[in-house]
Design a protein around this motif. Structure first.
Motif, PDB file in Angstrom:
ATOM      1  N   MET A  14       1.219  -1.407  -0.317  1.00  0.00           N
ATOM      2  CA  MET A  14       0.320   0.044  -0.148  1.00  0.00           C
ATOM      3  C   MET A  14       0.739   1.227   0.076  1.00  0.00           C
ATOM      4  O   MET A  14       1.773   0.983   1.007  1.00  0.00           O
ATOM      5  CB  MET A  14      -0.818   0.059   1.370  1.00  0.00           C
ATOM      6  CG  MET A  14      -2.482  -0.033   1.185  1.00  0.00           C
ATOM      7  SD  MET A  14      -3.698   1.734   0.611  1.00  0.00           S
ATOM      8  CE  MET A  14      -3.571   1.953   1.935  1.00  0.00           C
ATOM      9  N   ASN A  15       1.256   2.230  -1.040  1.00  0.00           N
ATOM     10  CA  ASN A  15       1.290   3.810  -0.836  1.00  0.00           C
ATOM     11  C   ASN A  15       1.112   4.206   0.200  1.00  0.00           C
ATOM     12  O   ASN A  15      -0.044   4.315   0.374  1.00  0.00           O
ATOM     13  CB  ASN A  15       0.665   3.908  -2.600  1.00  0.00           C
ATOM     14  CG  ASN A  15       1.419   2.997  -3.402  1.00  0.00           C
ATOM     15  OD1 ASN A  15       2.676   2.964  -3.342  1.00  0.00           O
ATOM     16  ND2 ASN A  15       0.732   3.299  -4.453  1.00  0.00           N
ATOM     17  N   ALA A  16       1.803   5.141   0.687  1.00  0.00           N
ATOM     18  CA  ALA A  16       1.321   6.024   1.873  1.00  0.00           C
ATOM     19  C   ALA A  16       0.287   7.054   1.391  1.00  0.00           C
ATOM     20  O   ALA A  16       0.562   7.666   0.269  1.00  0.00           O
ATOM     21  CB  ALA A  16       2.415   6.271   2.889  1.00  0.00           C
ATOM     22  N   PRO A  17      -0.961   7.289   2.173  1.00  0.00           N
ATOM     23  CA  PRO A  17      -1.672   8.631   1.421  1.00  0.00           C
ATOM     24  C   PRO A  17      -0.939   9.784   0.943  1.00  0.00           C
ATOM     25  O   PRO A  17      -0.961  10.181   2.008  1.00  0.00           O
ATOM     26  CB  PRO A  17      -2.439   8.466   2.420  1.00  0.00           C
ATOM     27  CG  PRO A  17      -2.638   7.643   3.528  1.00  0.00           C
ATOM     28  CD  PRO A  17      -1.029   6.631   3.190  1.00  0.00           C
ATOM     29  N   ILE A  18      -1.860   9.920   0.234  1.00  0.00           N
ATOM     30  CA  ILE A  18      -1.323  11.365   0.234  1.00  0.00           C
ATOM     31  C   ILE A  18      -2.040  12.858   0.697  1.00  0.00           C
ATOM     32  O   ILE A  18      -3.828  12.372   0.926  1.00  0.00           O
ATOM     33  CB  ILE A  18      -1.719  11.835  -1.665  1.00  0.00           C
ATOM     34  CG1 ILE A  18      -0.817  11.512  -1.899  1.00  0.00           C
ATOM     35  CG2 ILE A  18      -0.683  13.861  -1.687  1.00  0.00           C
ATOM     36  CD1 ILE A  18       1.059  11.091  -2.023  1.00  0.00           C
ATOM     37  N   LYS A  19      -1.560  13.457   2.002  1.00  0.00           N
ATOM     38  CA  LYS A  19      -2.435  14.392   2.672  1.00  0.00           C
ATOM     39  C   LYS A  19      -1.973  15.423   3.404  1.00  0.00           C
ATOM     40  O   LYS A  19      -2.729  16.136   4.265  1.00  0.00           O
ATOM     41  CB  LYS A  19      -2.321  13.345   4.901  1.00  0.00           C
ATOM     42  CG  LYS A  19      -3.589  11.964   4.368  1.00  0.00           C
ATOM     43  CD  LYS A  19      -4.564  12.448   4.457  1.00  0.00           C
ATOM     44  CE  LYS A  19      -5.321  10.843   4.098  1.00  0.00           C
ATOM     45  NZ  LYS A  19      -7.084  11.039   3.944  1.00  0.00           N
ATOM     46  N   LYS A  20      -0.484  15.494   2.704  1.00  0.00           N
ATOM     47  CA  LYS A  20      -0.678  17.054   2.539  1.00  0.00           C
ATOM     48  C   LYS A  20      -0.022  17.551   1.179  1.00  0.00           C
ATOM     49  O   LYS A  20       0.050  16.876   0.184  1.00  0.00           O
ATOM     50  CB  LYS A  20       0.761  17.024   3.568  1.00  0.00           C
ATOM     51  CG  LYS A  20       1.371  16.779   4.201  1.00  0.00           C
ATOM     52  CD  LYS A  20       2.327  16.554   5.238  1.00  0.00           C
ATOM     53  CE  LYS A  20       2.073  15.731   6.894  1.00  0.00           C
ATOM     54  NZ  LYS A  20       2.200  16.882   7.898  1.00  0.00           N
ATOM     55  N   ILE A  21      -0.178  18.370   1.051  1.00  0.00           N
ATOM     56  CA  ILE A  21      -0.048  19.809   0.144  1.00  0.00           C
ATOM     57  C   ILE A  21       0.528  20.371  -0.129  1.00  0.00           C
ATOM     58  O   ILE A  21       0.524  21.562   1.180  1.00  0.00           O
ATOM     59  CB  ILE A  21      -1.224  19.696  -0.922  1.00  0.00           C
ATOM     60  CG1 ILE A  21      -0.949  20.622  -1.609  1.00  0.00           C
ATOM     61  CG2 ILE A  21      -1.822  21.088   0.504  1.00  0.00           C
ATOM     62  CD1 ILE A  21      -2.015  20.382  -3.463  1.00  0.00           C
ATOM     63  N   VAL A  22       1.519  21.085  -0.613  1.00  0.00           N
ATOM     64  CA  VAL A  22       2.631  22.747  -0.484  1.00  0.00           C
ATOM     65  C   VAL A  22       2.045  23.215  -1.798  1.00  0.00           C
ATOM     66  O   VAL A  22       2.006  22.539  -2.740  1.00  0.00           O
ATOM     67  CB  VAL A  22       3.892  22.157  -0.311  1.00  0.00           C
ATOM     68  CG1 VAL A  22       5.384  23.278  -0.309  1.00  0.00           C
ATOM     69  CG2 VAL A  22       4.737  21.862   0.829  1.00  0.00           C
ATOM     70  N   LEU A  23       1.522  24.203  -1.229  1.00  0.00           N
ATOM     71  CA  LEU A  23       1.522  25.704  -2.251  1.00  0.00           C
ATOM     72  C   LEU A  23       2.485  27.006  -2.183  1.00  0.00           C
ATOM     73  O   LEU A  23       2.590  27.281  -0.699  1.00  0.00           O
ATOM     74  CB  LEU A  23      -0.017  25.585  -2.161  1.00  0.00           C
ATOM     75  CG  LEU A  23      -1.335  24.992  -1.908  1.00  0.00           C
ATOM     76  CD1 LEU A  23      -2.617  25.677  -1.406  1.00  0.00           C
ATOM     77  CD2 LEU A  23      -1.846  24.676  -3.353  1.00  0.00           C
ATOM     78  N   PRO A  24       3.193  26.713  -3.060  1.00  0.00           N
ATOM     79  CA  PRO A  24       4.185  27.757  -3.178  1.00  0.00           C
ATOM     80  C   PRO A  24       3.429  28.732  -3.568  1.00  0.00           C
ATOM     81  O   PRO A  24       3.088  29.276  -4.751  1.00  0.00           O
ATOM     82  CB  PRO A  24       5.212  27.011  -3.965  1.00  0.00           C
ATOM     83  CG  PRO A  24       5.261  26.472  -5.139  1.00  0.00           C
ATOM     84  CD  PRO A  24       3.634  25.628  -4.301  1.00  0.00           C
ATOM     85  N   VAL A  25       3.656  30.353  -2.676  1.00  0.00           N
ATOM     86  CA  VAL A  25       3.059  31.218  -3.159  1.00  0.00           C
ATOM     87  C   VAL A  25       3.701  32.463  -2.915  1.00  0.00           C
ATOM     88  O   VAL A  25       3.476  32.708  -2.174  1.00  0.00           O
ATOM     89  CB  VAL A  25       1.387  31.303  -2.686  1.00  0.00           C
ATOM     90  CG1 VAL A  25       0.422  30.630  -3.197  1.00  0.00           C
ATOM     91  CG2 VAL A  25       1.503  31.257  -1.029  1.00  0.00           C
ATOM     92  N   ALA A  26       4.755  32.849  -2.738  1.00  0.00           N
ATOM     93  CA  ALA A  26       5.621  33.685  -2.702  1.00  0.00           C
ATOM     94  C   ALA A  26       6.134  34.541  -3.704  1.00  0.00           C
ATOM     95  O   ALA A  26       6.993  35.752  -3.551  1.00  0.00           O
ATOM     96  CB  ALA A  26       7.390  32.997  -2.061  1.00  0.00           C
ATOM     97  N   LEU A  35       0.201   3.161  -8.613  1.00  0.00           N
ATOM     98  CA  LEU A  35       1.461   3.696  -9.002  1.00  0.00           C
ATOM     99  C   LEU A  35       2.527   3.442  -8.340  1.00  0.00           C
ATOM    100  O   LEU A  35       3.722   3.437  -7.780  1.00  0.00           O
ATOM    101  CB  LEU A  35       2.029   4.389  -9.961  1.00  0.00           C
ATOM    102  CG  LEU A  35       0.832   4.736 -11.409  1.00  0.00           C
ATOM    103  CD1 LEU A  35       1.385   5.727 -12.339  1.00  0.00           C
ATOM    104  CD2 LEU A  35       1.421   3.455 -12.324  1.00  0.00           C
ATOM    105  N   GLY A  36       2.191   4.470  -6.976  1.00  0.00           N
ATOM    106  CA  GLY A  36       3.011   4.779  -6.461  1.00  0.00           C
ATOM    107  C   GLY A  36       4.149   5.456  -6.447  1.00  0.00           C
ATOM    108  O   GLY A  36       4.228   6.461  -7.627  1.00  0.00           O
ATOM    109  N   GLY A  37       5.442   6.138  -5.468  1.00  0.00           N
ATOM    110  CA  GLY A  37       6.915   6.994  -6.185  1.00  0.00           C
ATOM    111  C   GLY A  37       6.012   9.008  -6.343  1.00  0.00           C
ATOM    112  O   GLY A  37       5.186   8.875  -5.276  1.00  0.00           O
TER     113      GLY A  37
END
Ligand code: G1P
Length: 288
Positions: free
Chosen positions: A1-13, A154-156
């Motif tokens: 099982m692929n670790a779930p995606i729970k975080k997002i980075v939004l670059p806004v600088a 697919l993972g990765g």
């Protein structure tokens, strides 16, 4: 099982120089497309994909985005007193539970790769998504949801790509494609803003990524790449061969809202979906 995606980075600088003077006192991510600022589209897309933690990498003069995701007490009170329920609901629609949005400052404009690295403590060893709010994508489901679904299989690492004209490859990160299975393409190489003559393909990276935390170690090297900046593309390229790496040719339409043309097209495209605005637009076009 692929670790779930729970975080997002939004670059806004970013400085938003292509939109001066509009962006002199307000961040480019607060420019509206119809009635919503660009940053809101990115956050809504992330929530649709099941992402829980939103990390904004901000810079100077970006505080207004924190206000956008907070209560506006005075406004809410007045709307309540006047019985304007619908407006009240709209003004409250972006209130996430406390603690789900974090802000970290990129103190120097050293490039996209550096911005992502600034979020390393908040990413804290988990796989994570990245979305560039300038790239507004209309898709059903949204591009991030498509990415998360592909990642679950697919993972990765995963980048969203689209086919562009050869002469435009110099504006993007471009992949060296390997085997293709439907919309999924194996990534054999990645290069940032190649000269069209040297571009390995016409599959260009748009601003949606799913990355493994190991990318942070490569960003830590702070290697300077194209345009004299620390490039995310260069750090991602180092993961190829070490971890699975795929491109997803996403379904939907992408608007480069960092450019006037892209922003205008995004507005027109959104307006075309609203029957009243669409009829007024038609009138405008027919009478000229
Ligand atoms: C960034 C990335 C580039 C990507 C592009 C998509 O470039 O560095 O690889 O193709 O976003 O919008 P920028 O447009 O910030 O120069």
């Amino acid at each position: 099982m692929n670790a779930p995606i729970k975080k997002i980075v939004l670059p806004v600088a970013g400085l938003g120089t292509r939109f001066l003077p509009a962006t002199k006192a307000i961040p480019k991510e607060m420019l509206p497309v119809l009635d919503r600022p660009l940053i809101q589209y990115a956050v809504e897309e992330a929530l649709e994909a099941g992402i829980e933690d939103i990390i904004l990498v901000t810079g100077r003069n970006k505080q207004v985005m924190e206000d956008h995701f907070d209560h506006a007490y005075e406004l809410e009170k007045i709307l309540q007193e006047k019985g304007k329920e619908e407006a009240l609901e709209i003004s409250r629609s972006m209130l996430l539970e406390e603690g789900r949005i974090s802000y970290v400052r990129q103190m120097r404009p050293l490039g996209l790769g550096h911005a992502i690295w600034c979020a390393r403590k908040l990413v804290n060893g988990h796989p994570f998504a990245v979305a560039l709010p300038d790239d507004l994508i209309k898709g059903k489901p949204g591009a991030l949801k498509q990415m998360v679904e592909a990642y679950n299989e697919l993972g990765g690492n995963l980048v969203a790509t689209m086919d562009v004209a050869k002469e435009d490859t110099s504006k993007y990160g471009v992949i060296t494609p390997g085997a293709r299975k439907g919309k999924n393409i194996e990534v054999k190489g990645l290069v940032e803003k190649p000269h069209p003559e040297d571009a390995p393909s016409t599959q260009a990276v748009v601003g949606r990524y799913i990355l493994q935390p190991e990318v942070m170690a490569y960003l830590e090297e702070k290697a300077v790449g194209a345009g004299g900046e620390i490039q995310l593309t260069d750090a991602m390229a180092k993961l190829i061969g070490e971890q699975p790496f795929h491109a997803l040719e996403f379904e939907g339409r992408r608007f480069d809202c960092g450019s006037k043309l892209g922003w205008l097209m995004a507005n027109l495209s959104m307006a075309a979906e609203d029957p009243y605005l669409a009829s007024k637009l038609k009138e405008l076009i027919t009478f000229q």
